[in-house]
Design an enzyme around this catalytic site. Structure first.
Site, short mmCIF file in Angstrom:
data_model
loop_
_atom_site.label_atom_id
_atom_site.label_comp_id
_atom_site.label_asym_id
_atom_site.label_seq_id
_atom_site.Cartn_x
_atom_site.Cartn_y
_atom_site.Cartn_z
CD GLU A 279 3.25 -35.66 2.12
OE1 GLU A 279 3.90 -36.31 1.45
OE2 GLU A 279 3.93 -34.55 2.30
CE LYS B 296 0.41 -27.72 -3.30
NZ LYS B 296 1.31 -29.20 -3.93
CG ASP C 143 4.02 -29.25 -1.27
OD1 ASP C 143 4.07 -29.22 -2.06
OD2 ASP C 143 4.84 -29.85 -0.32
NE ARG D 41 8.97 -29.70 -23.39
CZ ARG D 41 9.63 -28.68 -23.01
NH1 ARG D 41 10.08 -28.19 -23.71
NH2 ARG D 41 10.23 -29.11 -22.15
CG ASP E 287 7.34 -25.48 -26.95
OD1 ASP E 287 6.92 -25.69 -26.29
OD2 ASP E 287 8.23 -26.34 -27.41
CE LYS F 281 -6.11 -35.72 0.45
NZ LYS F 281 -4.80 -37.41 0.12
CG HIS G 185 -4.66 -33.74 -3.84
ND1 HIS G 185 -3.89 -33.38 -3.79
CD2 HIS G 185 -4.72 -35.04 -3.49
CE1 HIS G 185 -2.49 -33.51 -2.37
NE2 HIS G 185 -3.04 -35.06 -2.00
CE LYS H 68 6.96 -33.20 1.16
NZ LYS H 68 6.07 -33.90 0.34
CG HIS I 194 -2.65 -29.69 0.37
ND1 HIS I 194 -3.92 -30.14 -1.35
CD2 HIS I 194 -2.11 -30.60 -0.10
CE1 HIS I 194 -3.10 -29.94 -1.46
NE2 HIS I 194 -1.81 -30.23 -0.87
C1 BG6 Z 1 0.59 -31.83 -2.73
C2 BG6 Z 1 1.93 -31.79 -2.15
O1 BG6 Z 1 0.04 -31.19 -2.97
O2 BG6 Z 1 0.38 -33.24 -2.03
C3 BG6 Z 1 3.39 -33.12 -1.99
O3 BG6 Z 1 2.84 -30.73 -3.25
C4 BG6 Z 1 2.77 -33.45 -1.31
O4 BG6 Z 1 4.15 -32.03 -1.39
C5 BG6 Z 1 1.01 -34.61 -1.46
O5 BG6 Z 1 3.45 -34.97 -0.80
C6 BG6 Z 1 0.16 -34.96 -0.29
O6 BG6 Z 1 -0.69 -34.83 -1.04
P1 BG6 Z 1 -1.11 -36.90 -0.04
O7 BG6 Z 1 -2.76 -37.64 -0.69
O8 BG6 Z 1 -0.50 -37.76 -0.07
O9 BG6 Z 1 -1.64 -36.86 1.25
#
Ligand code: BG6
Length: 483
Positions: A210, A142, A229, A45, A88, A176, A172, A332, A234
């Site tokens: 994390e 996502k 999340d 935007r 937009d 990896k 993602h 986290k 994942h």
């Molecule tokens: C994301 C989550 O999909 O993956 C985040 O929304 C998380 O909360 C992240 O921190 C972790 O990814 P990675 O590659 O750092 O393990």
């Protein structure tokens, strides 16, 4: 395969674009992997012109491309591939301007790195501007919904304009390298697969810990929580790769067919099982890496019942895995950053050393995904000595240090692989609709069960391994988390 000539990036001024997507595209460019004349049309935007956007992109590269790989001259040349269209996504005019800038018949990949609430309008806008022809593919980030119903709505909106074979759903973790290596470990070696079942494996642990906290993502995260999340996507993908049957080939249909069978075999969570199968937590004040950090609620600025930690005991109800618990945990602000898969094999059926006073431990396989990239098999060995007072056995590691073994290879960002596969049109490492929906189906069941059971997050100190109940979850079964 049909390569595309242009990438159209929505959300181009956002955090993901700056931290991951632009650095990944830069990496592909620097390694000469982008097609000649490949263009990247960026939209968001903010009112910027091409030069302003290019300058901001170079700043992002400076900050986020790993030190030794950043080269100012290459960054400048790369930035010439970029152009910018301010628009937009909720209004039609912008799409008309886009249609003048990109040629869908020359092959176009569209990447939606925006809030999912914009997906439907964006897809409608693309469709009405004629930007979803046969040579156009769509990649989505996502979160794809917050439950099965909302995920179906997104998938329906997508499928109105893009058939499944041109839809690339990103997880993602599949980009990896070490995650892909799990498939090589299982299916390019003859040693493990014959042992990869309930007869030989006692249990599996998957940990994604994390150290980061909320990171200004409160608006999204507080509505999601750790289960949606991290586990929904994942962790269930990791579980599916560990548990799936050998696919006939490494291709999109075979691999995804096998993964979805696993996801559909997950045992539904019953309210009666919640007490022994699920623990949720939320971090309080504490310290991570010696630095004091605030509680989740303090970071968020309000009270919350959202879980920042979840531990689960899951079961894959099929012949291969009958009776083998899969313990999953993610959180986290934990003690350390680590993503790993831990396979605990069963003990030898009879120890010939017991009469000589030696204890035999069961073999373990540890697949470290990050920050280390390592595969480690723990085997029993005899401690050197004359053994006059009995034999002593000790666990010793057989390590495949992937970083060392492939020291001549640059460690890539997961998105480099995924963006290249998107450009090349290879969907193997993207998530198919039936997979996402099977994931949501199971997760919705877990949430429903824990709501019915009245589960609330237990406090844990930032910088710890989660609430003590998470330890009890496995100890009850005589199992220790691998820390
Ligand atoms: C994301 C989550 O999909 O993956 C985040 O929304 C998380 O909360 C992240 O921190 C972790 O990814 P990675 O590659 O750092 O393990």
């Amino acid at each position: 395969r049909d390569k595309v000539s242009t990438l159209l990036l929505f959300g181009a001024t956002g955090d993901l674009a700056h931290r991951m997507l632009l650095p990944s595209l830069y990496g592909l460019h620097a390694d000469n992997l982008l097609p000649d004349k490949f263009r990247i049309v960026c939209t968001a935007r903010s009112e910027l012109d091409d030069d302003q956007y290019r300058a901001s992109a170079v700043e992002a590269l400076k900050e986020h491309v790993p030190g030794s790989f950043y080269d100012p001259k290459t960054a400048l040349i790369f930035s010439r591939r970029l152009s910018y269209v301010a628009m937009d996504a909720t209004k039609p005019e912008g799409f008309k301007r886009l249609a003048k800038t990109v040629d869908p018949d020359a092959g176009l990949a569209i990447f939606l790195s925006t809030a999912p609430s914009l997906f439907k309008q964006t897809i409608d806008g693309l469709a009405s501007a004629g930007l979803c022809g046969l040579r156009v593919r769509l990649a989505l980030e996502k979160p794809l919904g917050t439950d099965l119903g909302s995920s179906r709505e997104i998938n329906d909106a997508v499928s109105n304009a893009f058939p499944e074979d041109r839809t690339f759903r990103i997880d993602h973790y599949l980009g990896k390298e070490t995650v892909q290596n799990l498939l090589a470990l299982r299916f390019a070696n003859s040693t493990f697969e014959p042992l990869w079942d309930a007869a030989h494996i006692d249990h599996v642990q998957i940990t994604v810990a994390e150290t980061i906290g909320l990171e200004e993502r409160g608006a999204y995260y507080d509505g999601a929580g750790a289960l949606r999340d991290m586990v929904q996507n994942h962790m269930l993908q990791l579980l599916a790769l560990v548990a799936m049957e050998p696919p006939a080939e490494f291709d999109a249909t075979s691999v995804r067919d096998e993964k979805v069978k696993v996801l559909r075999s997950l045992r539904p969570m019953r309210p009666d099982d919640v007490g022994t199968h699920v623990v949720t937590g939320q971090y309080g004040d504490g310290a991570v890496g010696g630095q004091p950090v605030q509680s989740y609620e303090a970071e968020l600025g309000k009270d919350s019942a959202t879980e920042t930690f979840v531990a689960l005991k899951a079961h894959v109800d099929n012949w291969r895995w009958a009776g083998v618990p899969f313990y999953l945990r993610t959180g986290k602000r934990m003690a350390a950053r680590k993503t790993e898969i831990f396979i605990q094999f069963k003990c030898v059926p009879h120890s010939i050393f017991a009469s000589r006073g030696a204890r035999t431990k069961a073999n373990k396989l540890l697949i470290s995904i990050q920050p280390e990239e390592n595969i480690r098999l723990l085997v029993m060995a005899k401690t050197p000595g004359l053994d006059r007072e009995g034999i002593r056995l000790r666990e010793v590691p057989l390590d495949v240090g992937l970083a060392d073994a492939f020291a001549d290879h640059r460690r890539r960002i997961a998105y480099e692989r995924l963006l290249l596969d998107l450009i090349d049109g290879d969907p193997t490492l993207f998530v198919r609709r039936d997979e996402v929906e099977a994931q949501w189906h199971w997760i919705d069941g877990v949430r429903a069960a824990w709501n019915e059971a009245g589960l609330t997050p237990m406090p844990y100190g930032a910088g710890s391994w989660g609430p003590s109940a998470a330890i009890a979850l496995t100890e009850r079964d005589g199992v220790h988390w691998h820390d």
